[in-house]
Design an enzyme around this catalytic site. Structure first.
Site, PDB file in Angstrom:
ATOM      1  N   ALA A  66       0.868  -1.183   0.000  1.00 54.33           N
ATOM      2  CA  ALA A  66       0.000   0.000   0.000  1.00 54.33           C
ATOM      3  C   ALA A  66       0.901   1.228   0.000  1.00 54.33           C
ATOM      4  CB  ALA A  66      -0.873  -0.013   1.245  1.00 54.33           C
ATOM      5  N   GLY A 111       0.642  -5.049   0.718  1.00 56.62           N
ATOM      6  CA  GLY A 111      -0.510  -5.112  -0.199  1.00 56.62           C
ATOM      7  C   GLY A 111      -0.173  -5.773  -1.523  1.00 56.62           C
ATOM      8  N   GLU A 114      -0.473  -9.328  -0.865  1.00 54.64           N
ATOM      9  CA  GLU A 114      -1.907  -9.606  -0.665  1.00 54.64           C
ATOM     10  C   GLU A 114      -2.661  -9.605  -1.995  1.00 54.64           C
ATOM     11  OE1 GLU A 114      -1.917  -6.458   2.283  1.00 54.64           O
ATOM     12  OE2 GLU A 114      -2.832  -7.816   3.733  1.00 54.64           O
ATOM     13  N   GLU A 134       4.409  -5.244   7.296  1.00 54.52           N
ATOM     14  CA  GLU A 134       3.628  -4.205   7.986  1.00 54.52           C
ATOM     15  C   GLU A 134       4.074  -3.970   9.431  1.00 54.52           C
ATOM     16  OE1 GLU A 134       2.323  -6.551   6.057  1.00 54.52           O
ATOM     17  OE2 GLU A 134       0.834  -5.693   4.716  1.00 54.52           O
TER      18      GLU A 134
HETATM   19  N1  COA Z   1       4.600   3.233  -0.513  1.00 57.44           N
HETATM   20  C1  COA Z   1       5.006   4.395  -1.034  1.00 57.44           C
HETATM   21  N2  COA Z   1       6.166   4.543  -1.707  1.00 57.44           N
HETATM   22  C2  COA Z   1       6.948   3.461  -1.835  1.00 57.44           C
HETATM   23  C3  COA Z   1       6.587   2.207  -1.306  1.00 57.44           C
HETATM   24  C4  COA Z   1       5.361   2.117  -0.618  1.00 57.44           C
HETATM   25  N3  COA Z   1       4.907   0.952  -0.106  1.00 57.44           N
HETATM   26  N4  COA Z   1       7.567   1.316  -1.584  1.00 57.44           N
HETATM   27  C5  COA Z   1       8.493   1.997  -2.280  1.00 57.44           C
HETATM   28  N5  COA Z   1       8.131   3.286  -2.436  1.00 57.44           N
HETATM   29  C6  COA Z   1       8.843   4.359  -3.114  1.00 57.44           C
HETATM   30  C7  COA Z   1      10.014   4.864  -2.289  1.00 57.44           C
HETATM   31  O1  COA Z   1       9.576   5.808  -1.313  1.00 57.44           O
HETATM   32  C8  COA Z   1      10.875   5.491  -3.356  1.00 57.44           C
HETATM   33  O2  COA Z   1      10.312   6.726  -3.723  1.00 57.44           O
HETATM   34  P1  COA Z   1      11.268   8.040  -3.880  1.00 57.44           P
HETATM   35  O3  COA Z   1      12.234   7.663  -4.968  1.00 57.44           O
HETATM   36  O4  COA Z   1      10.328   9.113  -4.263  1.00 57.44           O
HETATM   37  O5  COA Z   1      11.939   8.205  -2.561  1.00 57.44           O
HETATM   38  C9  COA Z   1      10.662   4.554  -4.543  1.00 57.44           C
HETATM   39  O6  COA Z   1       9.448   3.861  -4.293  1.00 57.44           O
HETATM   40  C10 COA Z   1      11.777   3.522  -4.701  1.00 57.44           C
HETATM   41  O7  COA Z   1      11.893   2.818  -3.490  1.00 57.44           O
HETATM   42  P2  COA Z   1      13.308   2.627  -2.721  1.00 57.44           P
HETATM   43  O8  COA Z   1      12.989   2.406  -1.270  1.00 57.44           O
HETATM   44  O9  COA Z   1      14.236   3.737  -3.061  1.00 57.44           O
HETATM   45  O10 COA Z   1      13.825   1.279  -3.377  1.00 57.44           O
HETATM   46  P3  COA Z   1      14.834   0.227  -2.747  1.00 57.44           P
HETATM   47  O11 COA Z   1      15.181  -0.715  -3.842  1.00 57.44           O
HETATM   48  O12 COA Z   1      15.952   0.900  -2.032  1.00 57.44           O
HETATM   49  O13 COA Z   1      13.972  -0.557  -1.626  1.00 57.44           O
HETATM   50  C11 COA Z   1      12.021  -1.732  -0.805  1.00 57.44           C
HETATM   51  C12 COA Z   1      12.915  -1.390  -2.033  1.00 57.44           C
HETATM   52  C13 COA Z   1      10.812  -2.501  -1.340  1.00 57.44           C
HETATM   53  C14 COA Z   1      12.812  -2.622   0.156  1.00 57.44           C
HETATM   54  C15 COA Z   1      11.601  -0.444  -0.096  1.00 57.44           C
HETATM   55  O14 COA Z   1      11.075   0.456  -1.065  1.00 57.44           O
HETATM   56  C16 COA Z   1      10.536  -0.636   0.956  1.00 57.44           C
HETATM   57  O15 COA Z   1      10.835  -1.117   2.044  1.00 57.44           O
HETATM   58  N6  COA Z   1       9.274  -0.282   0.654  1.00 57.44           N
HETATM   59  C17 COA Z   1       8.177  -0.365   1.583  1.00 57.44           C
HETATM   60  C18 COA Z   1       7.696  -1.803   1.704  1.00 57.44           C
HETATM   61  C19 COA Z   1       6.576  -1.921   2.715  1.00 57.44           C
HETATM   62  O16 COA Z   1       6.743  -1.668   3.880  1.00 57.44           O
HETATM   63  N7  COA Z   1       5.403  -2.317   2.226  1.00 57.44           N
HETATM   64  C20 COA Z   1       4.240  -2.487   3.052  1.00 57.44           C
HETATM   65  C21 COA Z   1       3.399  -1.274   3.010  1.00 57.44           C
HETATM   66  S1  COA Z   1       1.941  -1.501   4.009  1.00 57.44           S
END
Ligand code: COA
Length: 258
Positions: A66, A111, A114, A134
């Site tokens: 999400a 999500g 999911e 989460e």
């Molecule tokens: N919601 C909003 N934005 C998200 C996102 C999310 N769930 N997951 C990634 N993004 C965005 C990042 O903020 C970043 O945006 P920016 O360039 O404007 O800062 C962009 O996507 C790229 O992500 P980044 O974190 O730089 O990539 P990465 O390869 O270093 O890391 C992840 C990848 C998946 C490990 C990391 O993005 C992450 O932990 N995301 C959240 C995962 C999460 O907690 N999901 C559950 C949500 S309920």
């Protein structure tokens, strides 16, 4: 019709949906959920579409969850609506009698995992990663993770993944039953289309009613489910495709389903 957050392509007998916010790792924001709902409605009503493939745009993600910038605004009232809307859209997708396949091309987190679980089956690239992170945000899964994950991988594995937030590889996801098959990354879409075309080559009523009966197994007791299956079996025995399938077998030739 064009969409801001999705690419929707209708091929001959199947549809391809790409979640399309690659710069945000295809995070599921409200706009994307609304557009997904629209597309699911189109698919429901389009008799030519017999299967759906969902994948993610870009090289890195199916969907990284999400959209946390929207989630961040939730309070104890709006959080309920946030969760209920995602659950409604995913459930509608899951309720399609057409085959729904997730082609998981990268991160499927929160999500995203999911959404993949709401699809009927999951094929994964060898680069895919799965998890319900989460807890790292101080929240629980809200788009069905606490319900569908234990059904797929068992209660103990689901608790392990959800309370730790750990991220697992495609191979591990396959070992625990979260994904059906793993393919080399560059072959994922072609192999998924190949499988979908195999299914489309079978009798339409056989495929649709199999999915329907399997879905009913989650709602009915075994006795009621068996009664339901017998009724549907009878209905399918009344179709031209059934006559053709059995006749072709007896005549030692391939069936020519309509
Ligand atoms: N919601 C909003 N934005 C998200 C996102 C999310 N769930 N997951 C990634 N993004 C965005 C990042 O903020 C970043 O945006 P920016 O360039 O404007 O800062 C962009 O996507 C790229 O992500 P980044 O974190 O730089 O990539 P990465 O390869 O270093 O890391 C992840 C990848 C998946 C490990 C990391 O993005 C992450 O932990 N995301 C959240 C995962 C999460 O907690 N999901 C559950 C949500 S309920």
């Amino acid at each position: 019709m064009s969409y801001e957050t999705l690419i929707f392509e209708k091929k001959e007998a199947y549809a391809l949906i790409y979640l399309n916010r690659p710069d945000k790792l295809n995070a599921l924001n409200n706009k994307l959920l609304h557009e997904l709902e629209e597309v699911v409605k189109i698919i429901e009503n389009d008799k030519e579409i017999r299967a759906v493939i969902i994948s993610g745009s870009g090289e890195k993600a199916f969907a990284a969850g999400a959209d946390i910038s929207e989630l961040n605004a939730c309070d104890d009232t709006s959080g309920v609506q946030f969760s209920e809307y995602g659950n409604y859209v995913f459930r509608r997708l899951e309720q399609l009698n057409k085959l729904v396949v997730a082609a998981v091309n990268g991160f499927a987190l929160g999500g995203g995992c999911e959404l993949a679980m709401a699809c009927h089956i999951r094929f994964a690239s060898d680069k895919a990663k799965f998890g319900q992170p989460e807890v790292n945000l101080g929240i629980i899964p809200g788009y069905g993770g606490t319900q569908r994950l234990p059904a797929l991988v068992g209660r103990a594995k689901a608790i392990e993944l959800i309370v730790s937030g750990i991220i697992i590889s495609a191979d591990e996801a396959m070992q625990i039953g979260l994904v059906n098959r793993v393919f080399p990354h560059e072959e994922l879409i072609d192999k998924t289309i190949e499988f979908v075309n195999l299914v489309i080559s079978k009798g339409r009523e056989a495929v649709e009613n199999s999915i329907n009966c399997i879905k009913m197994s989650e709602k009915l007791s075994l006795s009621d489910g068996l009664r339901f299956e017998a009724q549907i079996f009878g209905k399918v025995c009344g179709t031209d495709n059934f006559k053709e399938g059995t006749k072709a077998y007896l005549e030692k030739r391939p069936a020519n389903f309509k």
